[in-house]
Motif scaffolding. Structure first.
Motif, PDB file in Angstrom:
ATOM      1  N   CYS A   1      -8.395  -5.400  -2.802  1.00  0.00           N
ATOM      2  CA  CYS A   1      -9.278  -5.985  -3.806  1.00  0.00           C
ATOM      3  C   CYS A   1      -8.915  -7.460  -3.904  1.00  0.00           C
ATOM      4  N   GLY A   2      -9.772  -8.313  -3.348  1.00  0.00           N
ATOM      5  CA  GLY A   2      -9.477  -9.743  -3.363  1.00  0.00           C
ATOM      6  C   GLY A   2      -8.277 -10.057  -2.488  1.00  0.00           C
ATOM      7  N   ASN A   3      -7.266 -10.654  -3.082  1.00  0.00           N
ATOM      8  CA  ASN A   3      -6.072 -11.053  -2.325  1.00  0.00           C
ATOM      9  C   ASN A   3      -4.953 -10.027  -2.372  1.00  0.00           C
ATOM     10  N   TRP A   4      -5.188  -8.883  -2.979  1.00  0.00           N
ATOM     11  CA  TRP A   4      -4.117  -7.898  -3.168  1.00  0.00           C
ATOM     12  C   TRP A   4      -4.440  -6.579  -2.505  1.00  0.00           C
ATOM     13  N   CYS A   5      -3.402  -5.950  -1.938  1.00  0.00           N
ATOM     14  CA  CYS A   5      -3.544  -4.670  -1.250  1.00  0.00           C
ATOM     15  C   CYS A   5      -2.733  -3.616  -1.985  1.00  0.00           C
ATOM     16  N   TYR A   6      -3.307  -2.435  -2.100  1.00  0.00           N
ATOM     17  CA  TYR A   6      -2.687  -1.310  -2.791  1.00  0.00           C
ATOM     18  C   TYR A   6      -2.724  -0.105  -1.867  1.00  0.00           C
ATOM     19  N   SER A   7      -1.790   0.833  -2.088  1.00  0.00           N
ATOM     20  CA  SER A   7      -1.816   2.077  -1.316  1.00  0.00           C
ATOM     21  C   SER A   7      -1.293   3.212  -2.180  1.00  0.00           C
ATOM     22  N   GLY A   8      -1.553   4.417  -1.711  1.00  0.00           N
ATOM     23  CA  GLY A   8      -1.100   5.599  -2.429  1.00  0.00           C
ATOM     24  C   GLY A   8      -1.950   6.794  -2.040  1.00  0.00           C
ATOM     25  N   GLU A   9      -1.813   7.856  -2.819  1.00  0.00           N
ATOM     26  CA  GLU A   9      -2.553   9.080  -2.529  1.00  0.00           C
ATOM     27  C   GLU A   9      -3.725   9.232  -3.486  1.00  0.00           C
ATOM     28  N   VAL A  10      -4.822   9.732  -2.920  1.00  0.00           N
ATOM     29  CA  VAL A  10      -6.011  10.046  -3.705  1.00  0.00           C
ATOM     30  C   VAL A  10      -6.388  11.480  -3.382  1.00  0.00           C
TER      31      VAL A  10
ATOM     32  N   CYS B   1       1.081  -5.327  -1.120  1.00  0.00           N
ATOM     33  CA  CYS B   1       1.387  -6.688  -0.674  1.00  0.00           C
ATOM     34  C   CYS B   1       0.196  -7.590  -0.955  1.00  0.00           C
ATOM     35  N   SER B   2       0.365  -8.874  -0.670  1.00  0.00           N
ATOM     36  CA  SER B   2      -0.797  -9.765  -0.697  1.00  0.00           C
ATOM     37  C   SER B   2      -1.535  -9.577   0.623  1.00  0.00           C
ATOM     38  N   ALA B   3      -2.795  -9.927   0.633  1.00  0.00           N
ATOM     39  CA  ALA B   3      -3.625  -9.695   1.823  1.00  0.00           C
ATOM     40  C   ALA B   3      -3.128 -10.454   3.049  1.00  0.00           C
ATOM     41  N   VAL B   4      -2.436 -11.561   2.841  1.00  0.00           N
ATOM     42  CA  VAL B   4      -1.971 -12.354   3.978  1.00  0.00           C
ATOM     43  C   VAL B   4      -0.584 -11.953   4.458  1.00  0.00           C
TER      44      VAL B   4
END
Length: 150
Positions: free
Chosen positions: A46-55, A94-97
């Motif tokens: 989302c934008g400049n930020w990356c997230y992860s996990g379980e759905v 992390c950040s997208a970069v």
């Protein structure tokens, strides 16, 4: 994107440039605990930020069994709301970069980046520009003909 006179020029950037929302969902893997119940590892940018996990995709459970199925195209109207409703449970990655190269989602992101570059190069090619110019010359004629028929 740059605007020159009345033309728009797309910049040949990559998936790191600008604002993007990206969801990636791992395929079902019977060797991973929870996958049989519709649980999948996901990546969300989302934008400049990356997230992860379980759905958890409850609708993937086959009724009466402990086997989950793959996500298919007709599932998309259910996948997106499921991802959106559980994205608050994902953790900041992390950040997208600065995506870690060992992350399992790095390769799919690189493939998406290559596809994006190809699409942009095709859309901004001389061949496509000529086709677009031809269409814009034909369209006004079609509108005039339609008015004459009315």
């Amino acid at each position: 994107m740059t605007r020159t006179n009345s033309c728009v020029t797309l910049r040949q950037g990559n998936m790191l440039d600008g604002y993007h929302q990206v969801y990636l969902v791992e395929q079902a893997n019977p060797n991973i605990k929870g996958h049989e119940f519709g649980v999948r590892e996901v990546f969300f940018r989302c934008g400049n930020w990356c997230y992860s996990g379980e759905v958890t995709f409850d609708f993937l459970n086959r009724e009466g069994t402990c086997k989950s199925r793959d996500i298919t195209l007709p599932d998309i109207p259910r996948v997106i709301p499921t991802l959106q409703s559980q994205q608050d449970d994902l953790t900041l990655l992390c950040s997208a970069v600065s995506m870690p190269p060992e992350n399992t989602f790095q390769e799919p992101l690189e493939i998406m980046n290559s596809a994006q570059k190809f699409i942009v190069s095709e859309l901004t090619s001389d061949k496509m520009s000529k086709k677009t110019q031809k269409i814009t010359r034909i369209q006004p004629l079609a509108r005039r003909r339609k008015k004459l028929l009315l």
